[in-house]
Design a protein around this motif. Structure first.
Motif, short mmCIF file in Angstrom:
data_model
loop_
_atom_site.label_atom_id
_atom_site.label_comp_id
_atom_site.label_asym_id
_atom_site.label_seq_id
_atom_site.Cartn_x
_atom_site.Cartn_y
_atom_site.Cartn_z
N ASN A 129 0.84 -1.19 0.00
CA ASN A 129 0.00 0.00 0.00
C ASN A 129 0.88 1.25 0.00
OD1 ASN A 129 -2.16 1.63 0.10
ND2 ASN A 129 -2.79 1.11 2.20
N GLN A 130 1.67 1.38 -1.04
CA GLN A 130 2.55 2.54 -1.19
C GLN A 130 2.82 2.70 -2.68
OE1 GLN A 130 5.37 0.22 1.22
NE2 GLN A 130 7.00 0.80 -0.21
N GLU A 131 3.26 3.90 -3.08
CA GLU A 131 3.35 4.12 -4.52
C GLU A 131 4.49 3.31 -5.14
OE1 GLU A 131 3.43 8.14 -5.80
OE2 GLU A 131 2.91 7.56 -7.86
N LYS A 152 -0.06 4.02 -13.38
CA LYS A 152 -0.23 4.89 -12.20
C LYS A 152 -1.17 4.19 -11.22
CE LYS A 152 1.88 8.56 -14.01
NZ LYS A 152 3.08 7.85 -14.44
N SER A 153 -0.76 4.10 -9.96
CA SER A 153 -1.62 3.50 -8.93
C SER A 153 -1.04 3.89 -7.58
CB SER A 153 -1.62 1.97 -9.07
OG SER A 153 -2.20 1.40 -7.92
N HIS A 154 -1.90 3.95 -6.56
CA HIS A 154 -1.36 4.23 -5.23
C HIS A 154 -0.82 2.95 -4.59
CE1 HIS A 154 -5.49 2.95 -4.58
NE2 HIS A 154 -5.11 2.58 -3.37
N THR A 171 1.51 -0.80 -5.27
CA THR A 171 2.56 -1.33 -6.14
C THR A 171 2.73 -2.82 -5.88
OG1 THR A 171 4.81 -0.98 -6.96
CG2 THR A 171 4.52 -0.84 -4.57
#
Ligand code: FAD
Ligand code: UDP
Length: 367
Positions: free
Chosen positions: A259-261, A290-292, A294
């Protein structure tokens, strides 16, 4: 009634199918035992919506304009240079080894290619004709850099001492005197803009092409009729292992979504000396998605014993001798064409199997 039965929907089988259907107007049946097309280049969106490659990282690169132009009929490109770091002595440094690698690792201030070359000359072993993967490296950069970057990684990847592997294995990785930190220097490189699977879907979208997935070709042999077979699976399997099994390496992938870029700064970090995995890939760097969130993938190498997917032929003399026995048998079969990484038992990159499939299909069309 089909003209061709094609075993395998990877690049080898799919390129052959596309060419024979579209240029030769032949009716083609493609079968693959997996539940998808694309072979080892297959990619998909995971449950978190991240585009990733199911069978390990596939970075496209070629100097072959014909291959690039051909693929470009089925995809647009995300032009992107693949950059890899290696975790050595507690820091991340460029691999292939270049000027920055030496300066960072040894606190040097080499500032021009000639000085870097003098450094290599002062540490390298004088081996005019490197006979194995170890000699290949130490003849270029010496034993210390070999120990740091190549020995541990190669042992993890192949479970064979680099001394017992073909020189061509480590010859894949160049040595640089400049600051270029791209993994490859080929003219054309990048990643299909909508992914590999979308490329395969377009390639196989032709009225003359039928596809059967989750189907071992043996199960259809008495149900369909065809004139010729194109076989892209493992060559030893075709002949029921009559001369013994050819060894292959397999891989196990450990995926983690965070839960991190971003998790790491690079799309690939190699771990030659620490941990059991060889590398960690972070997909978003390569795809540009692009997503919050990874997703990262740790890669563990293992023997392709019974039931494991066969990923890598193992380049060494004893295996090549065994392969030659199968090849001799294969050459007797007029109605079966063997091609691809598994059927030719060669450590091919994607562009090489595509070039070979284009060449074979041209020959078929002429004959
Ligand atoms: P495959 O893609 O292996 O396709 C063969 C197909 O045949 C498979 O789908 C299989 O299911 C099917 N099959 C086998 N037996 C049967 C049967 N009995 N019945 C039905 N179907 C069968 N190349 C690059 O250029 N750049 C990279 O960065 C790169 N990274 C790689 C990373 C990894 C981990 C691996 C394993 C390979 C990588 N490659 C890379 C190489 C690339 O994957 C291959 O060159 C290419 O995909 C080979 O295509 P192929 O069609 O010959 O074989
Ligand atoms: N290699 C290594 N250290 C590295 C990168 C590669 O020792 O940091 C050696 C290793 O033997 C590996 C081979 O070079 O199997 C080829 O590397 P490549 O990155 O081409 O492997 P692939 O992507 O095909 O798995």
């Amino acid at each position: 009634m089909f003209d061709y039965l094609i075993v395998g929907a990877g690049f080898s089988g799919s390129v052959m199918a596309e060419r024979l259907a579209s240029q030769h107007h032949k009716k083609v049946l493609v079968v693959d035992k997996r539940n998808h097309i694309g072979g080892n280049a297959y990619d998909y969106y995971n449950e978190h919506g991240i585009l990733m490659h199911k069978y390990g990282p596939h970075w496209f690169h070629t100097n072959d304009k014909k291959v690039f132009d051909y693929l470009s009929r089925f995809t647009e490109w995300r032009y992107h240079y693949h950059r890899v770091r290696s975790y050595v002595d507690g820091i991340l440094v460029p691999i292939p080894i270049n000027r920055d690698t030496l300066n960072l690792l040894y606190g040097l201030e080499l500032n021009e290619p000639a000085a870097v070359q003098r450094y290599y000359d002062s540490v390298k072993a004088n081996i005019p004709h490197p006979a194995n993967a170890e000699e290949m490296v130490i003849s270029q950069v010496g034993a210390a850099l070999y120990d740091k970057f190549f020995k541990g990684y190669t042992l993890k990847q192949w479970e064979i001492h680099p001394r017992d592997l073909a020189a061509s294995v480590t010859a894949r990785i160049p040595v640089r005197t400049n600051r270029d930190d791209r993994y490859f220097t080929d003219t054309y490189q990048g990643i299909p803009k909508q992914g590999y699977t979308a490329l395969f879907e377009r390639m196989l979208d032709h009225p003359n092409i039928s596809i059967m997935l989750q189907t071992d070709y043996r199960s259809v042999l008495d149900k369909v009729s065809y004139r010729k077979m194109i076989y892209t699976g493992p060559i030893d399997s075709y002949f029921d292992y009559k001369f013994g099994k050819l060894p292959y390496r397999s891989l196990r992938f450990e995926h983690e979504t965070l839960n991190q870029e971003f998790y790491q700064q690079y799309q690939q970090v190699n771990y030659p000396n620490e941990y059991d995995f060889t590398r960690i890939v972070e997909w978003k760097h390569a795809t540009g998605q692009k997503s919050h969130l990874t997703t990262i993938t740790r890669e563990y190498s293992m023997d392709a014993g019974d039931g494991q997917e066969k990923y890598y032929p193992i380049p060494r003399d004893v295996n090549h001798e065994l392969f030659k026995k199968y090849k001799h048998e294969a050459d007797q079969l007029e109605d079966v064409i063997f091609c691809g990484r598994l059927a030719d038992y060669k450590y091919y990159n994607m562009d090489q199997v595509i070039a070979r499939a284009l060449m074979i299909s041209e020959k078929e069309i002429k004959d």
